[in-house]
Design a protein around this motif. Structure first.
Motif: not given
Length: 994
Positions: A446-448, A453-454, A602-607
């Motif tokens: 998932t792209r998140i 969001l902003l 994506n969701a699993e990438d480090l933010a």
């Protein structure tokens, strides 16, 4: 021949003639009313001069040729739904004539008839308030004096707002007439404030509010419907006297004004702002309303206030009006009570006899020309309103009216609730609720991300406020443009997706902009602590580039890392030569690479990469986009956040509590995020009021300063509903809950490993972190051998070796009340050195060891105890420092406590257990009190030494145990008292100072 009797001689003739004359007079008068709308009178309006004309208003000066020298000045403000002539309807009721007769220079602001003015129906409340502020400047400049501002109903609300906006500049004092401040106060109509708010939210959610202006006849009808008994009685009395023109003439112009001539249209945008600011929110009382991009709170008012209260006012009931003393605690507030209804305060016979003479006396008193009028009472000595009038009116309305209002609310709620429930829908918005739901169902592909969001929020509503700082707000549209500009500069400097970009900044808007830009670029933000060990954190975070604010620029170059500075206020001449000033680069001249796509991760990438611990115990905390999204959803749900709330972050943005709770929860729910500009308690209460903060985020002991100090002037009736964060000591938790009730504490836990997110939404169990939030992984507490703990090691593998297994090799669950290790179900970790625990409780499963020790109670709620690495190794075995510190916090007079071990070479390498306590202001701690408290602990867990000391804290507000440990075994000194556990193991002896 006898003459015929005349008509007058007939029996009852006089009554018949009287009736005929009355009918005839009534017919003649009714014909005039039908032809002219009322009786024509020869009354003259007071003379005035239109001093200036502006886009929103005109400025009038009354009796311009007869202004007494050095006269005090008053500027009168009317409500938006009526015309500016309200102050001079007829000679008998003229406010301007009465005030002029008392030697006062009278001015009025006239907002005109919006339906007749170019752009009048596009006006907002802010337009009118700023117009009034400009009028204050103009009147003050023309007269050379400070202005007494006076307003009726909503006009008084404008006076309050402008006085706060101007911080009292050029304003002598305020006088308001039936002006409500608390929109949650009891209403004089058969509708609760809660139902009114529901209707307001629903109307706003429909999208009609800003597009449809309300005509004057509708405003008149709606107002009269709110007081039908009084309106009906007035009309009946008028009709009964229609035959007597002379009796009706003195009040004829007033009647014609109220029956139609005085009502103006209400511009749609202004009405929508009225609903949003003062019906959905209660911003007059709680703060947080915005003029353009500036935040305003009535708590900033410090000029004297006279509030005129109508004891029979059912539109602005006495409790709603008297709330000004709570909203403006710094102001000296006086009250004049008039036994009449809403409009009669300024336009009735009692106004002529009581209101205006008293107002004139106040103005002359303020001008040093007389005594304070005897009818005025300091607001803090006024008894609360007797609600008998309200009860009586509701009895007049009866059950049918209540049913009609309830039916309307139910109909709206039912219609909107077909989608998701009216309350939540209109408070948070359909799109925002749908997005919040999606955050609980995030797959690995998932792209998140924060940036995404902003972006979505800016696309939905660019005018919505994303954050506040100081007295300014930033809207989503402007914030997006700022972030996009920073991304362009970053691309120009060669930054690329996937990089780990170190960010070393104070908690300020530039830091939020930098984090959003890094996310939008597709890189990872490594949040370096301003007081952390820079070299160690750079190495642990594998940073490739460094971005700082001007205050945190390294004095010398850090190895070969490129260093850039971001943020207003940077002094170009003082920047070291190794630093690039990002503000000096024009983003419009940067050629954006063709490969760039915003928000690619994506969701699993480090933010984010965060850091915990200090010194050799510093370790990184890796936060993926999925984990951040889960935290965002969890924080929003646990704290009950909606788009109508404001989250005030006391915790710095480089702390996990701010990133995972405050910032994430605010962005996920659409709430405003407000950043504390200073930790000082005065700043805290000033900003809480100005922001209208409903939620306050904390970390560890960050709430201690506001909790343990004397009450602040801005503290009573504060708007805070929830304190949310992590690490709050139990003793401080209890003091927070008691002092700031009914606000509750919501403790949230997020594991350093895995995606465990726990929360205690009710706050009822002090110290508990509750249970896993919906959508987060399963957790368990398993038996753990404390003696096998790594004691300072950061190795996840060494932590898992302490897990106790049963005969079948599976982890044994901890019994209620027993300390165990928290494990979280999951396939893997973002850290390469973390190995999942396979077959832990069943064949083929996968778990991660969090490294945190917990207990579980009989209800299934979880309680954080300690980190495994925090265990203290004494000669008698391992000791949990939190158990010791919690016991010491129970000592009367203790504000904060901690426990730690001190190395002792004479004790076979084992540590000496030491406790430290910080007294509450003015408290004295004794050895006897310490002894009584620690008796609940086993002998081996009683500290050998306890010192009363000013416990240092880190920038995260966590007790700085490392600093205390470096001091070794404590010794008494100035301002430090030390007790030693006696040989009997039961008592504490105070050590003498050298």
């Amino acid at each position: 021949m006898p003459s015929l009797p005349s008509l007058d001689d007939l029996p009852g003739a006089s009554s018949v003639l009287g009736l005929l004359r009355r009918v005839g007079a009534t017919a003649v008068n009714a014909t005039d009313v039908l032809a002219h709308g009322g009786f024509v009178t020869d009354e003259q309006y007071s003379p005035y001069e239109v001093v200036s004309t502006h886009r929103v208003h005109k400025l009038r000066r009354y009796f311009p040729d007869d202004v007494p020298p050095d006269a005090p000045v008053m500027l009168l403000v009317h409500a938006l739904m009526i015309s500016g002539d309200v102050w001079d309807i007829s000679p008998d009721t003229s406010a301007v004539a009465a005030l002029h007769g008392m030697g006062i220079d009278v001015w009025t602001i006239d907002f005109g008839w919006p339906e007749r003015e170019p752009g009048g129906l596009e006006r907002t409340l802010t337009d009118h308030a700023l117009a009034l502020s400009d009028a204050v400047d103009e009147v003050s400049a023309a007269t050379g004096r400070d202005v007494v501002l006076g307003g009726q109903s909503q006009g008084g609300m404008f006076c309050y707002q402008v006085a706060a906006y101007r911080r009292g500049a050029n304003i002598d004092s305020l006088i308001t007439f039936g002006s409500p401040v608390d929109t949650r106060a009891p209403m004089g109509v058969p509708m609760s404030p809660e139902n009114a708010a529901v209707l307001a939210r629903a109307y706003l959610a429909s999208g009609l509010a800003r597009r449809i202006s309300i005509p004057g006849w509708a405003m008149r009808a709606a107002t009269q419907m709110l007081t039908p008994i009084g309106v009906a009685q007035g009309k009946a009395q008028w009709y009964a006297n229609l035959h007597d023109r002379e009796r009706l003439l003195p009040r004829e112009r007033l009647r014609m004004y109220l029956d139609g001539q005085g009502w103006t249209a209400y511009a749609g945008p202004a009405f929508a702002e009225l609903l949003e600011q003062f019906m959905v929110h209660n911003r007059m009382l709680e703060g947080g309303f915005v003029f353009r991009d500036r935040l305003v709170s009535l708590a900033d008012i410090d000029v004297p206030i006279l509030t005129v209260v109508g004891s029979a006012d059912l539109l602005a009931t006495p409790p709603a009006v008297r709330a000004i003393r709570r909203a403006a605690p710094r102001a000296e507030v006086y009250e004049l009570n008039v036994p009449i209804g809403h409009f009669g305060i300024i336009g009735g016979a009692r106004a002529r006899k009581l209101t205006w003479p008293t107002v004139g006396g106040w103005i002359h008193w303020r001008d040093g020309q007389g005594e304070l009028p005897a009818a005025l009472v300091p607001a803090d000595r006024v008894e609360e309103w007797d609600a008998d009038a309200l009860s009586g009116i509701r009895r007049w309305f009866g059950t049918a009216a209540d049913l009609s209002v309830g039916t309307a609310v139910s109909a709206i709620s039912g219609a909107v609730g077909a989608v998701r429930g009216a309350e939540d829908l209109v408070r948070a918005g359909v799109d925002q609720l749908a997005r919040l739901g999606e955050l609980g169902d995030v797959g690995s592909e998932t792209r998140i991300s924060l940036g995404l969001l902003l972006d979505e929020a800016a696309r939905r509503d660019p005018g919505a406020i994303v954050y506040a700082f100081g007295d300014r707000v930033i809207r989503h549209g402007d914030f997006k443009r700022r972030v996009d500009s920073i991304v362009a500069v970053m691309l120009g400097l060669g930054m690329r997706p996937g990089e780990r970009i170190g960010v070393r900044m104070a908690s300020r808007p530039s830091l939020l902009s930098a984090l959003a830009a890094i996310s939008r670029l597709g890189a990872t933000a490594v949040l370096l602590r301003p007081d952390g060990e820079l070299a160690r954190e750079l190495a642990l975070g594998r940073v490739t580039r460094l971005v700082t604010d001007p205050e945190n620029v390294p004095v010398t170059a850090v190895t070969d890392l490129p260093c850039s500075v971001l943020g207003a206020g940077s002094n170009r001449d003082d920047l070291p030569g190794h630093v690039i000033d990002m503000e000096a680069i024009d983003p419009d001249r940067v050629r954006v690479p063709a490969w760039y796509r915003p928000n690619p991760r994506n969701a699993e990438d480090l933010a984010f990469v965060l850091f915990t611990g200090s010194g050799a115990g510093t370790r990184e905390m890796l936060i993926t986009n999925r984990r951040w999204a889960l935290s965002a959803r969890g924080a929003a749900e646990a704290a009950g956040l909606t788009a109508t709330d404001t989250v005030y972050s006391v915790a710095p943005l480089h702390h996990s509590s701010a990133i995972l709770h405050a910032m994430a929860g605010a962005i996920a729910s659409g709430a405003r995020l407000a950043l504390a500009s200073d930790p000082d308690p005065d700043t805290f209460w000033s900003e809480v009021r100005r922001y209208g903060a409903t939620h306050v985020s904390y970390t560890w002991t960050s709430l201690r300063a506001i909790t343990d100090r004397p009450p602040h002037a801005n503290e009573p009736d504060h708007p805070i509903r929830v304190f949310m964060g992590s690490g709050l000591p139990r003793g401080l938790w209890r003091r927070v809950a008691e002092r700031f009730a009914p606000a509750r504490v919501v403790e949230v836990y997020a594991s350093a490993e895995g995606e465990a997110i726990l929360a205690n939404p009710s706050g009822e169990k002090v110290g508990s972190v509750g249970r896993p939030l919906p959508g987060t992984p399963e957790v368990r507490v398993v038996d753990y051998a404390l003696a096998s703990g790594p004691h300072g090691s950061s190795s996840a593998g060494s932590v898992s070796r302490g897990i106790v297994t049963d005969a079948d090799g599976y982890a044994r669950p901890s019994a209620p009340g027993e300390v165990g290790l928290l494990v979280v179900r999951g396939r893997g970790s973002a850290r390469q050195d973390v190995v999942p625990l396979r077959n832990l409780v069943e064949p083929g499963d996968s778990w991660l060891a969090t490294g945190d020790l917990f207990t579980r109670d009989e209800d299934g709620d979880l309680w954080f105890v300690d980190h495994v690495r925090s265990l203290i190794t004494t000669a008698d075995g391992p000791v949990l420092p939190s158990v010791v510190s919690g016991t010491l916090e129970a000592v009367p007079g203790v504000a904060l406590a901690t426990a730690y071990g001190v190395g002792d070479d004479r004790n076979d390498g084992n540590e000496v257990l030491v406790g430290a306590v910080r007294p509450l202001p003015g408290a004295r701690i004794t050895g006897d009190a310490l002894a009584r408290a620690v008796r609940v602990l086993p002998r081996a867990q009683r500290p050998a030494f306890v010192q009363s000391v000013r416990i240092p804290t880190t920038t995260w507000a966590r007790p700085d145990v490392a600093s205390l440990r470096r001091g070794g075994v404590p010794a008494p000194r100035r301002n430090v008292t030390v007790w030693c556990l006696a040989a009997d193991g039961e008592t504490y002896e105070e050590l003498p100072r050298a």
